[in-house]
Design a protein around this motif. Structure first.
Motif, PDB file in Angstrom:
ATOM      1  N   VAL A  94       0.849  -1.180   0.000  1.00 60.21           N
ATOM      2  CA  VAL A  94       0.000   0.000   0.000  1.00 60.21           C
ATOM      3  C   VAL A  94       0.893   1.240   0.000  1.00 60.21           C
ATOM      4  CG1 VAL A  94      -1.693   1.315   1.329  1.00 60.21           C
ATOM      5  CG2 VAL A  94      -1.839  -1.181   1.259  1.00 60.21           C
ATOM      6  N   PRO A  95       0.585   2.238  -0.826  1.00 58.80           N
ATOM      7  CA  PRO A  95       1.371   3.477  -0.774  1.00 58.80           C
ATOM      8  C   PRO A  95       1.179   4.173   0.575  1.00 58.80           C
ATOM      9  CG  PRO A  95       0.094   3.339  -2.812  1.00 58.80           C
ATOM     10  CD  PRO A  95      -0.416   2.266  -1.912  1.00 58.80           C
ATOM     11  N   TYR A  96       2.283   4.538   1.201  1.00 63.82           N
ATOM     12  CA  TYR A  96       2.210   5.162   2.524  1.00 63.82           C
ATOM     13  C   TYR A  96       2.356   6.675   2.400  1.00 63.82           C
ATOM     14  CZ  TYR A  96       2.775   0.507   4.473  1.00 63.82           C
ATOM     15  OH  TYR A  96       2.596  -0.809   4.795  1.00 63.82           O
ATOM     16  N   PRO A  97       1.770   7.425   3.330  1.00 66.48           N
ATOM     17  CA  PRO A  97       1.968   8.881   3.348  1.00 66.48           C
ATOM     18  C   PRO A  97       3.407   9.209   3.727  1.00 66.48           C
ATOM     19  CG  PRO A  97       0.706   8.178   5.273  1.00 66.48           C
ATOM     20  CD  PRO A  97       0.845   6.976   4.392  1.00 66.48           C
ATOM     21  N   ASP A  98       3.795  10.450   3.451  1.00 71.32           N
ATOM     22  CA  ASP A  98       5.179  10.868   3.693  1.00 71.32           C
ATOM     23  C   ASP A  98       5.586  10.703   5.154  1.00 71.32           C
ATOM     24  OD1 ASP A  98       5.212  11.500   1.050  1.00 71.32           O
ATOM     25  OD2 ASP A  98       5.088  13.675   1.333  1.00 71.32           O
ATOM     26  N   SER A  99       4.637  10.849   6.073  1.00 71.34           N
ATOM     27  CA  SER A  99       4.968  10.742   7.502  1.00 71.34           C
ATOM     28  C   SER A  99       5.478   9.343   7.851  1.00 71.34           C
ATOM     29  CB  SER A  99       3.747  11.083   8.359  1.00 71.34           C
ATOM     30  OG  SER A  99       2.662  10.198   8.056  1.00 71.34           O
ATOM     31  N   VAL A 100       4.904   8.322   7.221  1.00 71.96           N
ATOM     32  CA  VAL A 100       5.353   6.946   7.474  1.00 71.96           C
ATOM     33  C   VAL A 100       6.725   6.725   6.853  1.00 71.96           C
ATOM     34  CG1 VAL A 100       4.848   4.501   7.101  1.00 71.96           C
ATOM     35  CG2 VAL A 100       2.986   6.090   7.628  1.00 71.96           C
ATOM     36  N   LEU A 101       6.908   7.225   5.627  1.00 71.65           N
ATOM     37  CA  LEU A 101       8.217   7.094   4.967  1.00 71.65           C
ATOM     38  C   LEU A 101       9.307   7.726   5.821  1.00 71.65           C
ATOM     39  CD1 LEU A 101       7.426   8.020   1.234  1.00 71.65           C
ATOM     40  CD2 LEU A 101       7.531   5.758   2.248  1.00 71.65           C
ATOM     41  N   GLU A 102       9.046   8.933   6.290  1.00 67.00           N
ATOM     42  CA  GLU A 102      10.054   9.642   7.073  1.00 67.00           C
ATOM     43  C   GLU A 102      10.355   8.917   8.382  1.00 67.00           C
ATOM     44  OE1 GLU A 102      11.117  14.119   8.738  1.00 67.00           O
ATOM     45  OE2 GLU A 102       9.161  13.725   7.823  1.00 67.00           O
ATOM     46  N   GLY A 103       9.314   8.443   9.059  1.00 72.52           N
ATOM     47  CA  GLY A 103       9.521   7.720  10.315  1.00 72.52           C
ATOM     48  C   GLY A 103      10.324   6.457  10.114  1.00 72.52           C
ATOM     49  N   PHE A 104      10.026   5.740   9.038  1.00 70.32           N
ATOM     50  CA  PHE A 104      10.735   4.495   8.772  1.00 70.32           C
ATOM     51  C   PHE A 104      12.197   4.752   8.423  1.00 70.32           C
ATOM     52  CE2 PHE A 104      12.360   1.575   5.563  1.00 70.32           C
ATOM     53  CZ  PHE A 104      12.413   0.425   6.316  1.00 70.32           C
ATOM     54  N   TYR A 105      12.453   5.673   7.489  1.00 73.49           N
ATOM     55  CA  TYR A 105      13.832   5.931   7.076  1.00 73.49           C
ATOM     56  C   TYR A 105      14.664   6.479   8.236  1.00 73.49           C
ATOM     57  CZ  TYR A 105      12.320   5.278   2.214  1.00 73.49           C
ATOM     58  OH  TYR A 105      11.827   4.763   1.048  1.00 73.49           O
ATOM     59  N   LYS A 106      14.053   7.315   9.039  1.00 68.94           N
ATOM     60  CA  LYS A 106      14.761   7.873  10.193  1.00 68.94           C
ATOM     61  C   LYS A 106      15.190   6.767  11.143  1.00 68.94           C
ATOM     62  CE  LYS A 106      14.263  11.459  13.758  1.00 68.94           C
ATOM     63  NZ  LYS A 106      13.345  12.476  14.326  1.00 68.94           N
ATOM     64  N   GLU A 107      14.292   5.834  11.425  1.00 71.89           N
ATOM     65  CA  GLU A 107      14.595   4.729  12.338  1.00 71.89           C
ATOM     66  C   GLU A 107      15.644   3.800  11.734  1.00 71.89           C
ATOM     67  OE1 GLU A 107      14.017   3.396  16.137  1.00 71.89           O
ATOM     68  OE2 GLU A 107      12.786   4.960  15.223  1.00 71.89           O
ATOM     69  N   ALA A 108      15.530   3.555  10.437  1.00 76.52           N
ATOM     70  CA  ALA A 108      16.483   2.661   9.769  1.00 76.52           C
ATOM     71  C   ALA A 108      17.896   3.232   9.806  1.00 76.52           C
ATOM     72  CB  ALA A 108      16.046   2.414   8.324  1.00 76.52           C
ATOM     73  N   ILE A 109      18.035   4.510   9.502  1.00 75.42           N
ATOM     74  CA  ILE A 109      19.361   5.142   9.517  1.00 75.42           C
ATOM     75  C   ILE A 109      19.914   5.195  10.933  1.00 75.42           C
ATOM     76  CG2 ILE A 109      20.556   7.342   9.128  1.00 75.42           C
ATOM     77  CD1 ILE A 109      18.718   7.694   6.652  1.00 75.42           C
ATOM     78  N   ALA A 110      19.045   5.458  11.913  1.00 71.80           N
ATOM     79  CA  ALA A 110      19.491   5.486  13.312  1.00 71.80           C
ATOM     80  C   ALA A 110      19.996   4.126  13.772  1.00 71.80           C
ATOM     81  CB  ALA A 110      18.337   5.937  14.214  1.00 71.80           C
ATOM     82  N   ASN A 111      19.486   3.051  13.157  1.00 76.02           N
ATOM     83  CA  ASN A 111      19.893   1.704  13.541  1.00 76.02           C
ATOM     84  C   ASN A 111      21.041   1.151  12.709  1.00 76.02           C
ATOM     85  OD1 ASN A 111      18.153   0.379  15.772  1.00 76.02           O
ATOM     86  ND2 ASN A 111      16.667   1.520  14.568  1.00 76.02           N
ATOM     87  N   GLY A 112      21.631   2.005  11.851  1.00 78.00           N
ATOM     88  CA  GLY A 112      22.853   1.586  11.163  1.00 78.00           C
ATOM     89  C   GLY A 112      22.778   1.489   9.661  1.00 78.00           C
ATOM     90  N   LEU A 113      21.626   1.768   9.054  1.00 81.36           N
ATOM     91  CA  LEU A 113      21.525   1.670   7.605  1.00 81.36           C
ATOM     92  C   LEU A 113      22.213   2.853   6.951  1.00 81.36           C
ATOM     93  CD1 LEU A 113      20.140  -0.093   5.371  1.00 81.36           C
ATOM     94  CD2 LEU A 113      18.422   1.704   5.263  1.00 81.36           C
ATOM     95  N   ASN A 114      22.949   2.597   5.861  1.00 81.68           N
ATOM     96  CA  ASN A 114      23.633   3.675   5.133  1.00 81.68           C
ATOM     97  C   ASN A 114      23.011   3.934   3.767  1.00 81.68           C
ATOM     98  OD1 ASN A 114      26.186   1.834   6.434  1.00 81.68           O
ATOM     99  ND2 ASN A 114      26.012   3.965   7.077  1.00 81.68           N
ATOM    100  N   VAL A 115      22.764   2.854   3.011  1.00 85.55           N
ATOM    101  CA  VAL A 115      22.292   2.971   1.630  1.00 85.55           C
ATOM    102  C   VAL A 115      20.899   2.361   1.519  1.00 85.55           C
ATOM    103  CG1 VAL A 115      22.745   2.391  -0.790  1.00 85.55           C
ATOM    104  CG2 VAL A 115      24.665   2.770   0.792  1.00 85.55           C
ATOM    105  N   MET A 116      19.959   3.129   0.974  1.00 88.75           N
ATOM    106  CA  MET A 116      18.640   2.566   0.699  1.00 88.75           C
ATOM    107  C   MET A 116      18.474   2.475  -0.812  1.00 88.75           C
ATOM    108  SD  MET A 116      15.824   1.232   1.737  1.00 88.75           S
ATOM    109  CE  MET A 116      15.512   1.645   3.453  1.00 88.75           C
ATOM    110  N   ARG A 117      18.370   1.245  -1.307  1.00 89.22           N
ATOM    111  CA  ARG A 117      18.107   1.051  -2.737  1.00 89.22           C
ATOM    112  C   ARG A 117      16.604   1.140  -2.940  1.00 89.22           C
ATOM    113  NH1 ARG A 117      20.734  -3.996  -5.665  1.00 89.22           N
ATOM    114  NH2 ARG A 117      22.429  -2.524  -6.031  1.00 89.22           N
ATOM    115  N   ILE A 118      16.184   2.110  -3.723  1.00 83.03           N
ATOM    116  CA  ILE A 118      14.770   2.425  -3.866  1.00 83.03           C
ATOM    117  C   ILE A 118      14.334   2.103  -5.294  1.00 83.03           C
ATOM    118  CG2 ILE A 118      13.049   4.265  -3.668  1.00 83.03           C
ATOM    119  CD1 ILE A 118      15.439   5.774  -2.092  1.00 83.03           C
ATOM    120  N   PHE A 119      13.302   1.268  -5.424  1.00 80.62           N
ATOM    121  CA  PHE A 119      12.778   0.982  -6.752  1.00 80.62           C
ATOM    122  C   PHE A 119      11.261   1.058  -6.725  1.00 80.62           C
ATOM    123  CE2 PHE A 119      12.172  -3.175  -4.855  1.00 80.62           C
ATOM    124  CZ  PHE A 119      11.091  -3.723  -5.518  1.00 80.62           C
TER     125      PHE A 119
END
Length: 632
Positions: A94-119
């Motif tokens: 399901v397409p998520y609103p920007d608030s969910v995208l931002e919350g997810f990416y923020k948490e992922a980077i805080a937990n050690g993620l560097n590169v997000m491959r987006i397709f």
């Protein structure tokens, strides 16, 4: 002149295990590998995303966030860690609103993620632009992936059109007009350029089905390199037999980063094995920026890991052992590598494929899947269609359903075949085949997902959907995007059975509920149950200790009035107690056993009596002359 360098993105811990072992690699197995990975020198390690968040919760009962944190801590920043996500859909559908995208990416980077491959499954730039912006804004590296696909094959049917008026009048029966090609080199380059303009720091040609043949790899990679300023990555699979040869072509034509797996997790439906790429690079005078000695140590451990995954191994047969640093290839096999390079440089695709297939055959890697090659569909899509027909007891319709895939793709806007569109198209092709068998009109039973795809809720398709067809499927000729304002945040219920705590205890757990609600619900309930049981066990232990202390205090307060049995001169440790208050004992009965100076000793009743109190229990250490038992 400085030698050219090739950087490697290692897929072993994510795409490799997902392609070959159904994403069943446990954290304890990954932990064995991480000390060797630390100094392997991979530019990027793909460790997360794809099916990992779902599978580790669903099948392994593990936390996806803990997996990312653990790997990040072990790597100490020595390799970039990457994940794969479906743009606005992240890991869901399901397409998520920007608030969910931002919350997810923020948490992922805080937990050690560097590169997000987006397709995006439709290569719809609108579906990835916000993810690219957010990843960059939050300090990550946005990797824009363009999904490779091919135009569907045409059949000579009564729906084909002869060339022009005179063609229709005088043309031969097999003279047809080929529909305009959509997925040209320019199509992929334009998508890549748009992503670069949006801020993508890496561009990946993502060939999820392994359909990029060597000549096409050469032409697309060359054009990407001449057009883009950012590094170009090539991702492919070996399923239909192109992977190794196309990777060699990509190297020769200037690719900056190549996706590979370590030996035991390479080939077949996965990406090529790094060790074979290393041999090719050496012969080309290209430096592979990896510590191959460290890779050898990983490879040694990885064989045991694969053996432990036997139940999920799609191939079962292991390739031959091979260490490119120490093993000498037989002359005829070494010559095959040279032959492949010569053929690649001459753009002789047939000879290149023959040489690469002979190399893979020598080492024992799986042979090309000719069905997938001919049908030009992902292997997972084919297996899903087989499973669906088997469940319907209609296996005889498989060929008909496969032939219908081009029609369904064209009707739905010529969508690329990648998750989730591959599953949607495959399932609908099966449904249309059933419609025809029953004498019903095509699309008598469109799935909800197919309706959403045709309506426009997944995004803009590469070719506009015919309004008449859209009206037939959805009830309206108008394209309608998914309305993210209708998105409802999932509930985070209070669980009275576990002491009134909430299902998701923090932001990262709530994100799991948002992205994978059905799987996360059970996973998080199990976590709360464990915590409740642990807390209760601790509480019960505290209560028992308090009661025991109270009893002891009470006993201490009560004066000793009866005859007592005391310890001997030596201190000791009580091993067992055989009596309790109220017991009647006879002379010679063993009241308790204790150990002193490594010897066991019995304490016996000196005469017949009734036990009033026992002052010790097993494990107690007593001093000389301590009171052990009181008689009435």
């Amino acid at each position: 002149m400085e030698s050219r360098k090739l950087q490697i993105r290692d897929l072993t811990l994510r795409d490799g295990q997902q392609s070959l072992f159904a994403t069943r690699l446990k954290q304890e197995e990954i932990d064995k590998l991480l000390p060797y990975y630390e100094n392997a020198g991979f530019y990027i390690m793909e460790v997360w995303g794809g099916a990992v968040p779902d599978s580790v919760m669903r099948y392994l009962d593990e936390s996806p966030w803990n997996r990312l944190r653990t790997i990040s801590k072990a790597m100490k920043g020595k390799s970039l860690l990457s994940a794969l996500s479906r743009g606005r859909n992240l890991f869901g559908y399901v397409p998520y609103p920007d608030s969910v995208l931002e919350g997810f990416y923020k948490e992922a980077i805080a937990n050690g993620l560097n590169v997000m491959r987006i397709f995006d499954a439709l290569n719809d730039i609108d579906n990835v632009k916000e993810s690219i912006r957010l990843i960059n804004q939050l300090g990550g590296i946005a990797d824009g992936a363009v999904c490779y696909t091919v135009d569907p094959k045409e059949e000579h049917t009564d729906t084909t059109v002869k060339k022009g008026f005179f063609g229709r009048l005088f043309g031969k029966k097999d003279e047809i007009v080929e529909p305009k090609k959509i997925f040209t080199d320019e199509y992929f380059v334009e998508k890549a350029k748009q992503m670069e303009d949006l801020g993508a720091k890496i561009i990946t040609l993502k060939d999820m089905a392994g359909l990029v043949n060597p000549s096409r790899a050469a032409s697309i990679i060359s054009k990407l390199k001449s057009t883009l300023k950012v590094p170009v990555d090539f991702h492919t699979h070996c399923t239909p037999g192109y992977g190794l040869a196309s990777s060699l072509m990509a190297i020769i034509h200037g690719v900056d980063i190549l996706d590979t797996n370590i030996w035991w997790f390479g080939g077949g439906s996965a990406a090529p094995a790094l060790e074979l790429i290393y041999v090719f690079a050496n012969k080309l005078g290209i430096e592979v920026e990896v510590n191959m000695e460290a890779v050898g140590r990983i490879r040694k451990e990885l064989r045991t890991v694969r053996e432990e995954l036997h139940a999920f191994d799609l191939v079962k047969n292991f390739p031959k052992e091979f260490d490119p640093l120490t093993d000498t290839l037989p002359a005829e096999i070494d010559a095959l590598f040279d032959k492949a390079i010569e053929a690649a440089k001459a753009d002789n695709e047939a000879e290149l494929l023959d040489a690469c297939h002979a190399i893979e055959d020598y080492f024992g890697f799986p042979k090309p899947n000719l069905l997938v090659k001919e049908a030009e569909v992902p292997g997972g899509m084919y297996s899903n269609m087989v499973a669906q027909l088997k469940a319907l007891q209609a296996e005889d319709l498989l060929d008909d359903a496969m032939r219908l895939i081009p029609k369904v793709r064209r009707d739905a806007g010529l969508v690329p075949l990648v998750t989730p569109t591959s599953q949607i198209v495959g399932s609908q092709a099966v449904s249309v085949a059933l419609d025809r068998k029953k004498g019903n009109p095509d699309y008598s039973n469109p799935s909800n997902q197919f309706i959403s795809l045709v309506k426009g809720e997944y995004g803009h398709t590469p070719v506009a959907v015919d309004p008449e067809f859209r009206a037939k499927i959805t009830g309206s000729p108008e394209e309608k995007a998914y309305d993210v304002s209708k998105y409802k945040k999932p509930e985070n219920p209070v669980l009275p059975e576990y002491g009134g705590v909430k299902l998701a205890a923090n932001d990262e757990e709530y994100l799991l509920l948002e992205l994978l609600p059905s799987v996360a619900n059970g996973f998080l309930k199990r976590r709360r149950a464990e915590e409740w049981e642990a807390a209760n066990a601790a509480k019960k232990a505290e209560e028992a200790a308090a009661n025991a202390a109270a009893e002891a205090e009470k006993a201490d307060d009560e004066p000793i009035t009866g005859e007592v049995v005391t310890a001997q001169i030596l201190p000791g440790t009580v091993i067992e107690v055989n009596v309790k208050p109220g017991d009647k004992v006879n002379k010679g009965d063993v009241l308790l056993v204790y150990e002193a100076m490594k010897m066991e000793n019995n304490v016996e009743a000196g005469h017949d009596a009734t036990v009033k109190r026992v002052f010790v229990k097993p494990g107690d250490i007593f001093a000389p002359e301590a009171v052990l038992v009181e008689f009435e």
